[in-house]
Design a protein around this motif. Structure first.
Motif, short mmCIF file in Angstrom:
data_model
loop_
_atom_site.label_atom_id
_atom_site.label_comp_id
_atom_site.label_asym_id
_atom_site.label_seq_id
_atom_site.Cartn_x
_atom_site.Cartn_y
_atom_site.Cartn_z
N ARG A 90 0.66 -1.06 0.06
CA ARG A 90 -0.06 0.16 -0.12
C ARG A 90 0.92 1.29 0.02
O ARG A 90 0.54 2.22 -0.64
N GLN A 91 1.92 1.38 0.81
CA GLN A 91 3.06 2.40 0.82
C GLN A 91 3.29 2.81 -0.53
O GLN A 91 3.69 4.02 -0.83
N ILE A 92 4.05 1.63 -1.13
CA ILE A 92 4.77 1.61 -2.38
C ILE A 92 3.60 2.33 -3.42
O ILE A 92 4.00 3.19 -4.42
N ASP A 93 2.54 1.79 -3.53
CA ASP A 93 1.21 1.97 -4.75
C ASP A 93 1.10 3.42 -4.26
O ASP A 93 0.79 4.23 -5.28
N ARG A 94 0.80 3.86 -2.91
CA ARG A 94 0.67 5.31 -2.92
C ARG A 94 1.43 6.41 -3.12
O ARG A 94 0.96 7.41 -3.65
N ALA A 95 2.62 5.92 -2.80
CA ALA A 95 3.71 6.91 -3.27
C ALA A 95 3.90 7.09 -4.83
O ALA A 95 3.89 8.29 -5.32
N ASN A 96 3.86 6.12 -5.64
CA ASN A 96 3.67 6.04 -6.99
C ASN A 96 2.65 6.75 -7.56
O ASN A 96 2.44 7.43 -8.55
N ALA A 97 1.50 6.69 -6.95
CA ALA A 97 0.47 7.44 -7.21
C ALA A 97 0.38 8.86 -7.09
O ALA A 97 0.00 9.75 -7.90
N ARG A 150 11.65 8.13 -0.29
CA ARG A 150 11.91 6.70 -0.14
C ARG A 150 11.66 5.87 -1.41
O ARG A 150 12.19 5.07 -1.32
N TYR A 151 10.49 6.02 -1.78
CA TYR A 151 9.83 5.33 -2.49
C TYR A 151 9.95 5.45 -4.01
O TYR A 151 9.93 4.74 -4.97
N VAL A 152 10.13 6.90 -4.46
CA VAL A 152 10.37 7.27 -5.97
C VAL A 152 11.57 7.94 -6.23
O VAL A 152 11.88 7.85 -7.19
N GLY A 153 12.17 8.55 -5.31
CA GLY A 153 13.53 9.01 -5.41
C GLY A 153 13.61 10.62 -5.95
O GLY A 153 14.54 10.78 -6.49
N HIS A 154 12.54 11.19 -6.09
CA HIS A 154 12.62 12.57 -6.44
C HIS A 154 11.61 13.27 -5.61
O HIS A 154 10.95 12.84 -5.14
N THR A 155 11.78 14.64 -5.55
CA THR A 155 11.13 15.63 -4.92
C THR A 155 9.81 15.95 -5.65
O THR A 155 9.69 15.93 -6.89
N ALA A 156 9.08 16.52 -5.08
CA ALA A 156 7.62 17.06 -5.61
C ALA A 156 7.88 18.07 -6.64
O ALA A 156 7.53 18.07 -7.75
N ARG A 157 8.88 19.12 -6.32
CA ARG A 157 9.23 19.82 -7.37
C ARG A 157 9.92 19.53 -8.56
O ARG A 157 9.62 19.91 -9.85
N GLU A 158 10.61 18.45 -8.60
CA GLU A 158 11.26 17.76 -9.82
C GLU A 158 10.21 16.91 -10.65
O GLU A 158 10.06 17.30 -11.65
N LEU A 159 9.31 16.57 -9.78
CA LEU A 159 8.19 15.85 -10.54
C LEU A 159 7.17 16.97 -11.27
O LEU A 159 6.83 16.65 -12.35
N ARG A 160 7.12 17.76 -10.64
CA ARG A 160 5.94 18.89 -11.40
C ARG A 160 6.77 19.46 -12.37
O ARG A 160 6.18 20.12 -13.21
N LEU A 178 7.04 3.71 -14.95
CA LEU A 178 6.63 2.67 -15.72
C LEU A 178 5.69 1.68 -14.86
O LEU A 178 5.18 0.50 -15.34
N TYR A 179 5.69 2.17 -13.54
CA TYR A 179 4.66 1.36 -12.55
C TYR A 179 3.61 2.11 -12.33
O TYR A 179 3.60 3.10 -11.93
N LYS A 180 2.53 1.26 -12.22
CA LYS A 180 1.13 1.74 -11.97
C LYS A 180 0.58 1.04 -10.46
O LYS A 180 1.18 0.03 -10.20
N THR A 181 -0.02 1.83 -10.02
CA THR A 181 -0.88 1.12 -8.64
C THR A 181 -1.55 0.00 -9.20
O THR A 181 -2.08 0.16 -10.07
N HIS A 182 -2.01 -0.69 -8.25
CA HIS A 182 -2.94 -1.79 -8.44
C HIS A 182 -3.70 -2.03 -6.98
O HIS A 182 -3.18 -1.62 -6.00
N PRO A 183 -4.99 -2.64 -7.17
CA PRO A 183 -5.71 -2.92 -6.12
C PRO A 183 -5.03 -3.86 -4.97
O PRO A 183 -5.18 -3.56 -3.71
N GLY A 184 -4.51 -4.64 -5.39
CA GLY A 184 -3.68 -5.74 -4.46
C GLY A 184 -4.58 -6.21 -3.38
O GLY A 184 -5.55 -5.67 -3.03
N PRO A 185 -4.25 -7.54 -2.99
CA PRO A 185 -5.23 -8.07 -1.88
C PRO A 185 -4.80 -7.42 -0.75
O PRO A 185 -3.92 -7.17 -0.22
#
Length: 240
Positions: A172-179, A211-221, A231-238
């Motif tokens: 859940r933590q990894i998926d949330r960070a990628n989202a 921790r999970y993405v390796g980039h700051t919000a400023r870099e991403l925006r 290349l990674y998407k989030t998924h509902p996961g059990p």
């Protein structure tokens, strides 16, 4: 110049394969890869030499050097898919190289396989499946079908970790960070991201991104990121 990735869906059962991707490095550079819950088969060619291996799930963002003049092909498998000689739980944050014969065949499960191309990956995956090496794990199906008589939550947690190598909380933590990274890359304000995804505040979001993405919000925006991170998407996961 940052690596540019081409990726596509496949006609293979989505319970086995999620995406296929490829890229090429023209100069020596580095690549930042976001934490991921799925594993990949990765094939590379440089100066006529073929390398192949399994990259396991990763619990934090990593940065690695990329050699020049190398072509990469990757197959991202679905969450919970199992390559029987190498369960994901045994390769978390790791890499398993596969032997390559002098004739360019990749040895998996004691058998030589012809290396796939971007166009014919489906044939390669089907052969692994038909040989019984690649299977679905059926994570969570028993509990969903028989909620009263099914296994306990502790048993499900143990089974989940044994198959995927990750706890449901980590997933859940990894998926949330990628989202969050995707939302920021698409131009949304950090306040919207915090509210939508349930982070406590900006500092909490920033910690997760580091921790999970390796980039700051400023870099991403600012659109300064072109790596495997997205290349990674989030998924509902059990249990999500």
């Amino acid at each position: 110049m940052a690596l540019r990735f081409e990726h596509r869906a496949t006609e293979i059962d989505v319970s086995l394969v999620d995406r296929v991707w490829r890229t090429r490095s023209d100069a020596e550079e580095t690549m930042t890869s976001a934490a991921r819950t799925c594993w990949h088969l990765i094939f590379s060619r440089a100066r006529g030499r073929l390398l192949a291996g399994l990259r396991g799930p990763e619990t934090r963002a990593t940065t690695a050097p990329v050699p020049p003049g190398t072509e990469f092909l990757g197959v991202r498998f679905a969450f919970g898919a199992v390559l029987r000689p190498h369960r994901a739980a045994s390769v978390v944050d790791g890499y398993v190289p596969f032997p390559v014969t002098e004739f360019g065949r990749i040895v998996i499960g004691g058998e030589g396989w012809e290396a796939p191309t971007f166009e014919n990956v489906e044939h390669f995956v089907r052969r692994l499946r038909d040989a019984g090496l690649l299977v679905r794990s059926h994570l969570g199906e028993q509990a969903a079908e028989h909620p009263e008589a099914g296994p306990t939550d502790r048993t499900l947690q143990r089974r989940h970790r044994a198959i995927t190598g990750l706890s449901r909380t980590t997933v859940r933590q990894i998926d949330r960070a990628n989202a969050a990274a995707t939302m920021l890359r698409d131009g949304l304000d950090w306040r919207t991201v915090v509210e939508t995804l349930g982070y406590f505040d900006q500092a909490h979001l920033a910690h997760a991104l580091r921790r999970y993405v390796g980039h700051t919000a400023r870099e991403l925006r600012a659109g300064q990121v072109a790596s495997m991170s997205f290349l990674y998407k989030t998924h509902p996961g059990p249990g999500s």
